[in-house]
Design a protein around this motif. Structure first.
Motif, PDB file in Angstrom:
ATOM      1  N   HIS A 184     -14.934  -9.062   3.532  1.00  0.00           N
ATOM      2  CA  HIS A 184     -13.582  -9.379   3.079  1.00  0.00           C
ATOM      3  C   HIS A 184     -12.763  -9.806   4.278  1.00  0.00           C
ATOM      4  CE1 HIS A 184      -9.733  -8.916   1.203  1.00  0.00           C
ATOM      5  NE2 HIS A 184      -9.382  -7.976   2.033  1.00  0.00           N
ATOM      6  N   ILE A 189     -15.244  -2.541   9.093  1.00  0.00           N
ATOM      7  CA  ILE A 189     -15.503  -2.265   7.672  1.00  0.00           C
ATOM      8  C   ILE A 189     -15.193  -3.489   6.833  1.00  0.00           C
ATOM      9  CG2 ILE A 189     -14.795  -0.862   5.714  1.00  0.00           C
ATOM     10  CD1 ILE A 189     -16.466   0.710   7.481  1.00  0.00           C
ATOM     11  N   GLU A 190     -14.153  -4.204   7.228  1.00  0.00           N
ATOM     12  CA  GLU A 190     -13.873  -5.434   6.489  1.00  0.00           C
ATOM     13  C   GLU A 190     -15.021  -6.409   6.636  1.00  0.00           C
ATOM     14  OE1 GLU A 190     -10.148  -7.146   7.470  1.00  0.00           O
ATOM     15  OE2 GLU A 190      -9.031  -5.738   6.210  1.00  0.00           O
ATOM     16  N   ASN A 200       0.686   6.637   9.943  1.00  0.00           N
ATOM     17  CA  ASN A 200       0.527   6.560   8.506  1.00  0.00           C
ATOM     18  C   ASN A 200      -0.930   6.225   8.201  1.00  0.00           C
ATOM     19  OD1 ASN A 200       0.669   6.144   5.828  1.00  0.00           O
ATOM     20  ND2 ASN A 200       2.459   4.812   5.902  1.00  0.00           N
ATOM     21  N   MET A 219       0.823  -1.206   0.000  1.00  0.00           N
ATOM     22  CA  MET A 219       0.000   0.000   0.000  1.00  0.00           C
ATOM     23  C   MET A 219       0.852   1.247   0.000  1.00  0.00           C
ATOM     24  SD  MET A 219      -3.463  -0.390   2.053  1.00  0.00           S
ATOM     25  CE  MET A 219      -2.963  -1.445   3.360  1.00  0.00           C
ATOM     26  N   VAL A 220       1.961   1.201   0.729  1.00  0.00           N
ATOM     27  CA  VAL A 220       2.891   2.316   0.720  1.00  0.00           C
ATOM     28  C   VAL A 220       4.083   1.868  -0.098  1.00  0.00           C
ATOM     29  CG1 VAL A 220       4.320   3.777   2.133  1.00  0.00           C
ATOM     30  CG2 VAL A 220       2.127   3.023   2.975  1.00  0.00           C
ATOM     31  N   LYS A 239      -1.319   7.534  -5.284  1.00  0.00           N
ATOM     32  CA  LYS A 239      -0.249   8.524  -5.177  1.00  0.00           C
ATOM     33  C   LYS A 239       0.010   9.217  -6.506  1.00  0.00           C
ATOM     34  CE  LYS A 239       2.491   7.574  -1.228  1.00  0.00           C
ATOM     35  NZ  LYS A 239       3.437   6.560  -0.829  1.00  0.00           N
ATOM     36  N   HIS A 286      -6.962  -6.967   8.789  1.00  0.00           N
ATOM     37  CA  HIS A 286      -7.488  -6.503  10.068  1.00  0.00           C
ATOM     38  C   HIS A 286      -8.379  -7.543  10.700  1.00  0.00           C
ATOM     39  CE1 HIS A 286      -6.371  -2.766   8.014  1.00  0.00           C
ATOM     40  NE2 HIS A 286      -5.972  -2.438   9.209  1.00  0.00           N
ATOM     41  N   LEU A 298     -18.928  -4.921  -4.951  1.00  0.00           N
ATOM     42  CA  LEU A 298     -19.667  -4.291  -3.863  1.00  0.00           C
ATOM     43  C   LEU A 298     -21.165  -4.462  -4.055  1.00  0.00           C
ATOM     44  CD1 LEU A 298     -17.565  -1.068  -3.342  1.00  0.00           C
ATOM     45  CD2 LEU A 298     -17.747  -3.014  -1.831  1.00  0.00           C
ATOM     46  N   LEU A 316     -17.872   3.385   1.704  1.00  0.00           N
ATOM     47  CA  LEU A 316     -16.739   2.466   1.602  1.00  0.00           C
ATOM     48  C   LEU A 316     -15.588   3.067   0.819  1.00  0.00           C
ATOM     49  CD1 LEU A 316     -18.434  -0.992   1.152  1.00  0.00           C
ATOM     50  CD2 LEU A 316     -17.283  -0.064   3.128  1.00  0.00           C
ATOM     51  N   HIS A 372      -1.956   4.065   5.275  1.00  0.00           N
ATOM     52  CA  HIS A 372      -1.801   2.643   5.485  1.00  0.00           C
ATOM     53  C   HIS A 372      -2.866   2.122   6.431  1.00  0.00           C
ATOM     54  CE1 HIS A 372       1.291  -0.721   5.614  1.00  0.00           C
ATOM     55  NE2 HIS A 372       0.216  -1.181   6.186  1.00  0.00           N
ATOM     56  N   LYS A 373      -3.069   2.880   7.514  1.00  0.00           N
ATOM     57  CA  LYS A 373      -3.913   2.375   8.589  1.00  0.00           C
ATOM     58  C   LYS A 373      -5.384   2.383   8.228  1.00  0.00           C
ATOM     59  CE  LYS A 373      -2.425   1.501  12.899  1.00  0.00           C
ATOM     60  NZ  LYS A 373      -1.509   0.617  12.400  1.00  0.00           N
ATOM     61  N   MET A 374      -5.783   3.289   7.342  1.00  0.00           N
ATOM     62  CA  MET A 374      -7.204   3.367   7.048  1.00  0.00           C
ATOM     63  C   MET A 374      -7.511   2.940   5.627  1.00  0.00           C
ATOM     64  SD  MET A 374      -8.882   6.562   9.013  1.00  0.00           S
ATOM     65  CE  MET A 374     -10.501   6.135   8.451  1.00  0.00           C
ATOM     66  N   SER A 375      -6.781   1.995   5.124  1.00  0.00           N
ATOM     67  CA  SER A 375      -7.081   1.526   3.776  1.00  0.00           C
ATOM     68  C   SER A 375      -7.243   0.032   3.792  1.00  0.00           C
ATOM     69  CB  SER A 375      -5.948   1.866   2.821  1.00  0.00           C
ATOM     70  OG  SER A 375      -5.730   3.235   2.806  1.00  0.00           O
ATOM     71  N   ILE A 376      -8.155  -0.410   2.977  1.00  0.00           N
ATOM     72  CA  ILE A 376      -8.336  -1.849   2.819  1.00  0.00           C
ATOM     73  C   ILE A 376      -7.852  -2.194   1.425  1.00  0.00           C
ATOM     74  CG2 ILE A 376      -9.994  -3.712   2.784  1.00  0.00           C
ATOM     75  CD1 ILE A 376     -11.639  -2.282   4.718  1.00  0.00           C
ATOM     76  N   ARG A 377      -6.924  -3.106   1.388  1.00  0.00           N
ATOM     77  CA  ARG A 377      -6.229  -3.356   0.142  1.00  0.00           C
ATOM     78  C   ARG A 377      -7.149  -3.803  -0.978  1.00  0.00           C
ATOM     79  NH1 ARG A 377      -1.154  -6.745   1.155  1.00  0.00           N
ATOM     80  NH2 ARG A 377      -1.151  -5.278   2.869  1.00  0.00           N
ATOM     81  N   PHE A 378      -8.165  -4.561  -0.639  1.00  0.00           N
ATOM     82  CA  PHE A 378      -8.926  -5.152  -1.728  1.00  0.00           C
ATOM     83  C   PHE A 378      -9.802  -4.128  -2.428  1.00  0.00           C
ATOM     84  CE2 PHE A 378     -13.336  -6.977  -1.849  1.00  0.00           C
ATOM     85  CZ  PHE A 378     -13.978  -6.032  -1.088  1.00  0.00           C
ATOM     86  N   LEU A 379      -9.884  -2.967  -1.795  1.00  0.00           N
ATOM     87  CA  LEU A 379     -10.697  -1.945  -2.428  1.00  0.00           C
ATOM     88  C   LEU A 379      -9.905  -1.092  -3.399  1.00  0.00           C
ATOM     89  CD1 LEU A 379     -12.793  -0.675   0.588  1.00  0.00           C
ATOM     90  CD2 LEU A 379     -13.587  -2.016  -1.322  1.00  0.00           C
ATOM     91  N   ARG A 380      -8.669  -1.491  -3.687  1.00  0.00           N
ATOM     92  CA  ARG A 380      -7.842  -0.648  -4.535  1.00  0.00           C
ATOM     93  C   ARG A 380      -8.404  -0.542  -5.950  1.00  0.00           C
ATOM     94  NH1 ARG A 380      -2.262  -0.056  -4.165  1.00  0.00           N
ATOM     95  NH2 ARG A 380      -2.274  -1.801  -2.724  1.00  0.00           N
ATOM     96  N   LEU A 412     -11.491  -0.568  11.095  1.00  0.00           N
ATOM     97  CA  LEU A 412     -11.158  -1.296   9.880  1.00  0.00           C
ATOM     98  C   LEU A 412     -11.641  -2.739   9.932  1.00  0.00           C
ATOM     99  CD1 LEU A 412      -8.908  -0.475   7.401  1.00  0.00           C
ATOM    100  CD2 LEU A 412      -9.901   1.132   8.916  1.00  0.00           C
ATOM    101  N   PHE A 461     -12.283   4.098   2.333  1.00  0.00           N
ATOM    102  CA  PHE A 461     -11.236   3.167   2.703  1.00  0.00           C
ATOM    103  C   PHE A 461     -10.442   2.660   1.520  1.00  0.00           C
ATOM    104  CE2 PHE A 461     -12.207   3.111   7.042  1.00  0.00           C
ATOM    105  CZ  PHE A 461     -13.551   3.416   7.114  1.00  0.00           C
TER     106      PHE A 461
END
Lengths: 678, 194
Positions: free
Chosen positions: A475, A469-470, B183, A376-377, B95, A479, B31, B87, B186-194, A466, B90
């Motif tokens: 999903h 929300i997951e 960060n 992610m980063v 970037k 988390h 979704l 949603l 990082h902390k408030m993102s859910i990867r699968f929602l990219r 989180l 998240f």
């Protein structure tokens, strides 16, 4: 001492018996002073080496500019070279870094120190990247270096010895990385990436090393062997972690029962970890991973169980041992360079160095390209450069090469020379230039952040958010599993492994307690009396709530000062006993203090002192005591009621007192803060 | 490919939705499937009971607040658009998005993520986290294992640390400042929602 005496007596006996025999009679004078160096030789020399190492460390920091320009590891190697040269000049053969000594005595403290204090959150967040670098990166380095060495043929070597050499020289060394990265204070992400990689690649190195050594011994490789090698890797890695985990759980469980023998608490931690390392080494599993797993598993439970003093002891002992080990390793590296048999081969050495650099750069760039898709980063170019540049080699490579048998590997000396050159190159050149490069590239440095309770609360809140929300998304992600693990931990594991009341204490509360303790300690270490006056000068906040009219911070400080002073007075009275420690201040300060307070109040009541109190800074003692019960709510509340019931009408204000007094006077001063409202 | 297109067409205003939130068609469909799975009675919108059936939210200490966040004040149902918009907070941050000066901030920007989290604390929507609201959150997270006094000390210390303008409450700016080292992307993102 006794033995010296016995020795003297023995000499006397010999003299006497001598006299009993026939002529020629040797009129020997009674040896008042005799020298027996052989008796103490081994411990004496070991102590001398350690003393030398420590004095060197001391010396470096006394020379003003040196430690900022040159990293300590370089200086220590130079010292080792000098000492080795000195010994050689004296005619004796300098000692070589014995591999057994290295792997069994010098390496474990450093790894345990690293594992026990491993910052777990960044590690788990970046676990995927770290594993990729460690496993795939090391494999790539090994095969690239080995294959190209074979192709370029600088020394007419077969493929297997080349690959073996590749595996030895490609592993990033945790000791060297720690030594250099500690001083440049780089940001947490890069630190954990390089450092984590250096720790985890041990499994790969162990497997490849044994694999190639075995193959070189037997002489041929089949496809089945390769498959077995892969299986072996998983066994080594997972087995090491399992062994470490088991010992970690044992250590945590043992610490549950140490409430009455606080003195030996640190010993359990060290012993269990060392046993984990040794047990793993018995089966040729990865000892480093066992040690890390043991430290990581046992830490949260052990810290909840042991006393604060034991925690400090563990921390300082680990730091001390790892520091001494590191120093000794680098010095010995220098000495071994002077001592060891060398076979210098220009082409081999230069090609090795070039290949190491090239393979590292290619490996990092290639792997980052892959892992950035999943991160992610993302890692920027600067980050990649630092990761590549921070791949230092160290003493592990040297020791592994030293372990090679001379019959299977006639080119062992050449290998050793090349490895030493690579180590010197990485430590000196890369180690010295990394700091200016970090400044030049403006890489983010580690922010010296004070731990903040806000951050802790909000981070936990966000984690819950989180996870929720997951759940909504359906999903099962990162988390979700972390949440499940925490819940499992809280419900079952903590209950088994943490004794007493602490098993129910949530993480947030223990964090808060730790912060308060830290603040109190800080307050005492700085000049406490002057601090007190400055804090009073800072305006107390008028709260609308009726119960508290003093800032909590102020209150906590007072409480801590009181507590610490009580500790001091008690310390002076105790007699020294090796088997028992003075009971922890935390355990029974409340009782002593309550008693004192009660006596004070009774005294005051009988004198009917009243002083007008201009600032509205009333303090209700019962309230304060209750809110201060962060370690032991039950015990204090019993004393509460008795104090509350006293109807005194005494009010004091702090400003009446002069602030320039020592801690003993502060005791009385603060006692006078206790006043009740009718 | 044909089926996905047809599913997309069934959702009203899907283009606008995709543009506002930045989700790809694949995500919208995923979704949508989830929405339909939650909407057991097939009404086309969700009510609080549907959320209550999600096991993870029931066990979550702040589960009810999360559910509350989906429902805008006054409304009793959540339609698909609102669902996706919430949603979208998240989604991991892009970037490489070019910074257009006039376009509004995307929903998943750092600032908007923090605002969402702040709203979960600030239930009465006065723009500040008061001491009572903080106490409620702490109580929810820490359960019954902590005494009232300990909670109050923690809450007091928290406010003291964060409160810069000394109004005994945490405003959004103070909240943001106390989290500057974390960060959030990082902390408030859910990867699968990219």
């Amino acid at each position: 001492m006794m033995k010296m005496l016995l020795l003297l007596l023995g000499c006397c006996g010999l003299v006497l018996s001598d006299q009993n025999q026939s002529a020629p009679r040797d009129q020997r004078v009674f040896p008042v002073l005799s020298i027996n160096y052989d008796y103490v030789q081994m411990p004496f020399e070991v102590s001398l080496w350690i003393l030398l190492a420590s004095l060197m460390k001391l010396g470096f920091h006394l020379i003003p500019r040196l430690s900022t320009v040159v990293p300590e590891s370089c200086l220590l190697i130079v010292v080792g070279l000098l000492v080795g040269g000195l010994i050689r000049v004296m005619g004796k053969r300098p000692p070589v870094l014995d591999s057994q000594l290295f792997f069994l005595c010098l390496l474990p403290p450093i790894i345990l120190d690293a594992g026990y204090f491993l910052p777990l959150r960044p590690f788990t967040e970046n676990a995927g990247s770290i594993l990729t670098f460690a496993v795939l990166g090391t494999l790539w380095n090994t095969f690239f270096t080995g294959a190209l060495l074979y192709i370029c043929r600088p020394a007419a070597l077969d493929l297997l010895p080349c690959l073996l050499f590749g595996s030895i020289v490609s592993a990033v060394d945790p000791v060297a990385v720690l030594a250099v990265f500690e001083e440049i204070h780089i940001n947490e992400l890069l630190h954990i990436l390089v450092f984590g990689e250096s720790l985890l690649n041990d499994a790969v190195t162990v497997v490849l090393y044994h694999l190639f050594e075995e193959f070189a011994h037997t002489g041929e490789v089949t496809a089945g062997d390769v498959f077995l090698g892969v299986v072996c890797f998983f066994v080594v890695a997972l087995g090491g972690v399992l062994v470490g985990g088991v010992y970690g759980v044992l250590a945590a469980f043992t610490s549950r029962f140490t409430a009455h023998t606080r003195v030996i608490e640190p010993l359990f931690v060290f012993l269990y970890s060392y046993m984990a390392y040794l047990s793993a080494e018995v089966f040729h599993l990865s000892g480093i991973m066992a040690l890390i797993a043991c430290g990581v598993v046992m830490r949260p439970y052990v810290e909840a169980n042991i006393s604060h003093k034991s925690y400090t002891t563990i921390k300082y002992f680990l730091k001390m041992w790892s520091s001494v080990s590191e120093t000794l390793i680098f010095i010995f590296l220098g000495v071994s360079t002077v001592a060891g048999p060398h076979a210098w081969n220009w082409t081999f050495v230069t090609i090795t160095i070039l290949l190491c650099l090239l393979s590292r750069v290619l490996g990092v760039v290639g792997l980052t390209f892959i892992i950035n898709k999943y991160r992610m980063v993302k890692l920027s170019g600067k980050d990649q450069f630092i990761v590549a540049y921070g791949g230092l080699r160290g003493a592990i490579a040297f020791s592994l090469a030293f372990l090679l048998s001379n019959d299977d590997f006639p080119m062992k000396d050449m290998f050793l020379t090349a490895i030493i050159t690579v180590i010197f190159f990485t430590v000196f050149v890369q180690g010295m230039t990394i700091r200016p490069l970090v400044d030049l590239l403006a890489v983010k440095k580690r922010k010296e952040s004070k731990c903040s309770i806000n951050e802790e609360i909000h981070t936990q809140f966000l984690e819950h958010l989180l996870a929720g929300i997951e759940g909504v998304c359906g999903h099962y992600g990162h988390h979700h599993w972390r949440d499940k693990l925490n819940r499992f931990n809280k419900r079952y594991i903590k209950r088994c492994l943490i004794g007493g009341e602490r098993s129910q204490e949530p993480q947030l509360v223990s964090f808060y307690n730790k912060m308060e303790l830290k603040q109190a300690m800080m307050l005492l270490e700085s000049n406490s009396s002057s601090n007190l006056s400055t804090v009073t000068a800072a305006a107390p906040r008028q709260r609308s709530r009726k119960t508290l009219n003093i800032s909590k911070e102020r209150e906590e400080e007072i409480r801590k000062i009181l507590r610490a002073n009580l500790q001091k007075t008690r310390q002076r009275l105790r007699s020294y006993s090796r088997h028992t420690l003075m009971p922890d201040a935390e355990d029974d300060w409340s009782e002593t203090r309550l008693k004192k307070q009660r006596e004070e109040m009774e005294r005051r009541m009988s004198h009917f002192l009243t002083v007008p109190a201009p600032p509205v800074r009333k303090l209700e003692s019962g309230e304060r005591l209750r809110s201060g019960s962060f370690f032991f709510s039950e015990r204090v509340s019993a004393g509460d009621e008795s104090i509350r019931r006293k109807p005194s009408v005494v009010k004091f204000s702090l400003e009446e007192k002069k602030p320039h007094r020592g801690p003993e006077h502060l005791l009385e001063e603060d006692e006078e803060l206790i006043h009740h409202r009718p | 490919m044909g089926s996905t297109n047809s599913t997309l067409l069934k959702i009203p205003n899907v283009e606008v939705l995709m543009q506002e939130t930045g989700f790809s068609p694949a995500h919208i469909i995923r979704l949508h499937d989830r929405f339909k799975a939650l909407d057991k009675e097939g009404r086309g919108h969700l009510c609080p009971q549907d959320f209550g059936e999600i096991k993870e939210l029931a066990m979550n200490p702040i589960g009810d607040r999360i559910i509350g966040a989906f429902f805008s004040p006054g409304k009793e149902t959540v339609d698909f658009h609102t669902f996706v918009k919430i949603l979208a907070h998240f989604r991991p941050v892009d970037k490489d998005r070019p910074k257009e000066p006039n376009s509004p901030e995307p929903i998943n920007s750092r600032s908007n993520k923090l605002k969402f989290a702040f709203q979960l604390y600030d239930q009465d929507k006065d723009g500040k986290i008061s001491r009572d609201e903080l106490l409620k959150v702490l109580r929810a997270m820490l359960g019954m294992q902590v005494t009232e006094e300990q909670l109050e000390s923690i809450a007091d210390r928290t406010i003291q640390e964060a409160d810069l303008d000394r109004d005994d409450a945490i405003s959004f700016e103070e909240f943001r400042k106390s989290l500057e080292k974390v960060n959030i992307d990082h902390k408030m993102s859910i990867r699968f929602l990219r």
